[in-house]
Design an enzyme around this catalytic site. Sequence first.
Site, short mmCIF file in Angstrom:
data_model
loop_
_atom_site.label_atom_id
_atom_site.label_comp_id
_atom_site.label_asym_id
_atom_site.label_seq_id
_atom_site.Cartn_x
_atom_site.Cartn_y
_atom_site.Cartn_z
N GLU A 196 0.65 -1.43 0.05
CA GLU A 196 0.22 0.03 0.05
C GLU A 196 0.83 1.26 0.10
OE1 GLU A 196 -3.05 -0.16 3.09
OE2 GLU A 196 -4.00 -1.74 1.56
N GLU A 386 -5.13 -9.02 -1.66
CA GLU A 386 -6.41 -8.18 0.30
C GLU A 386 -7.47 -7.99 -0.10
OE1 GLU A 386 -4.41 -5.85 3.21
OE2 GLU A 386 -2.45 -6.10 2.86
C1 BG6 Z 1 -4.54 -2.50 4.99
C2 BG6 Z 1 -3.37 -3.52 5.22
O1 BG6 Z 1 -4.92 -1.25 5.34
O2 BG6 Z 1 -5.39 -3.41 5.08
C3 BG6 Z 1 -3.14 -4.45 6.27
O3 BG6 Z 1 -2.09 -3.87 4.33
C4 BG6 Z 1 -4.13 -4.46 7.07
O4 BG6 Z 1 -1.75 -4.44 6.88
C5 BG6 Z 1 -5.78 -4.74 6.70
O5 BG6 Z 1 -4.44 -5.20 8.14
C6 BG6 Z 1 -6.87 -3.81 7.10
O6 BG6 Z 1 -6.76 -2.82 7.63
P1 BG6 Z 1 -7.44 -3.31 9.52
O7 BG6 Z 1 -7.25 -2.32 10.03
O8 BG6 Z 1 -8.64 -3.30 9.96
O9 BG6 Z 1 -6.06 -4.24 10.26
#
Ligand code: BG6
Length: 487
Positions: A196, A386
């Site tokens: 990111e 993701e």
């Molecule tokens: C992304 C990141 O921003 O979102 C992860 O690459 C992160 O590291 C994921 O865990 C989900 O966000 P959160 O804040 O729910 O953990």
Amino acid sequence: MFSESFLWGGAIAANQAEGAWNVDGRGPAKTDVTTGGSVKEPRYVTYVDKDGNPGKVAHGRPLPEGASYAILEDCYYPNHDGIDFYHRYKEDIALFAGMGFKMFRMSISWSRLYPHGDEETPNEKGVEFYRNVFKECQKYGIEPLVTIWHFDTPLYLEENYGGWNNRRLIGFYERFARTCFTEYKGLVKYWLTFNEINNTVMMLDLFGNEAGDAEYQAGYQQLHYQFVASARAVQIGHETDPDNMIGCMICGITFYPGTCDPEDILLNRHSWERGIFYCGDVQCKGKYPTFAKRLWAEHKVNLDITEQDLKELKNGCVDMYTFSYYMSSVVSTHKAQETVSGNFTAGAKNPYLQYSDWGWAFDPKGLRYYLEMIYDRYEKPIMVVENGLGAYDKIEEDGSIHDSYRIDYHREHIKEMANAIDNGVDLIGYTTWGCIDLVSAGTGEMRKRYGFIYVDKDDEGNGTYDRRKKDSYYWYKKVIESRGTEL
Ligand code: BG6
């Protein structure tokens, strides 16, 4: 339709999963001085000021002048133990293999390989740990997808060099990346340079008026050094093994205009440029986009960019575009009735969408929109690396966990991925976020769970750390087995 070779899998990150923060020679990273938080309370970075007084500042904000990072006795640091993947990786990888994973995305902790970040040679114990993890994946025919940097610059580099404000970080990162490529040649083929990468600037936008021109100057400069570092890594990766597939990784948000007011339409376009295309263009096309000058002028940014840097960018284009996708966001020049938060964004509430308990929009169509938009722009293979739903899970008396909400979330996103493929998008993989529960990056919570596998640990760090399969575990197994036809 998903092809036979489609890379189904899941994703984690070192700092959120490994734990063992000071084991076998690992040095601390910024995540190790970051406290737990919640949906209401931010995570804090802790320090002692120049007179030795303890203090804390909201994550993402600068430390006071003269302060140094510190671990404070009365604070809880959830990343210190993560989910103890460091000691339980064999069990976890076996569980992933049980779902039929073709790919497992994980990251390498920089300070496990280079505890300070500026050493000449790596920490052998760290090198060995990841080799063992990759061999374990190989045992099951799982392709690792390795993120070289996932928010965890060694703390020593932050304190002694000013982190990514310093051009020297490019060289340190380059050494770290070279070690990864050479040590794991033959074991790892898929790589991502920076997780990111676009967050630096998106985060400043999130702080609104609190972030002044000086912070934007710093943010854009840090990004430039990261772009050059990424481009160097791509070149080294290709020299080391021409088979390597190296990608960028963008925090993918689908922006929508709040109204059809032309001002909103333009604002929306500019949000895409600033938030999404700025980084993607540099990493995929090897040069800054034409609108970059306007973005810099908005904050009086004047960058240190050399001729050599521009050559590096040109020679270091990524092979594939990867991104995280959780939600869309609404932008408008009109005052919103109701606003919501999101992954490094905030915006007006979209009346057509449902929101999670953490206020993140559920928008599978937004994923299709994003995929089609991006493929059209770059025409490179794409991976969704993701995607997932952070939710509260309940363990029933018999030990089962009925997470139908998570199944629904993934099902609808997979359907839209299939539609995007039918529309011509060369989508080659899908690694769901937090395939096993882990520490939330944004809030530091455990209760914000994403996994198909439950981990017995709470927000205070209590629990056995035992693993348990949720309903979604069996569902995802079926999805992979049927190549996305049985949803
Ligand atoms: C992304 C990141 O921003 O979102 C992860 O690459 C992160 O590291 C994921 O865990 C989900 O966000 P959160 O804040 O729910 O953990």
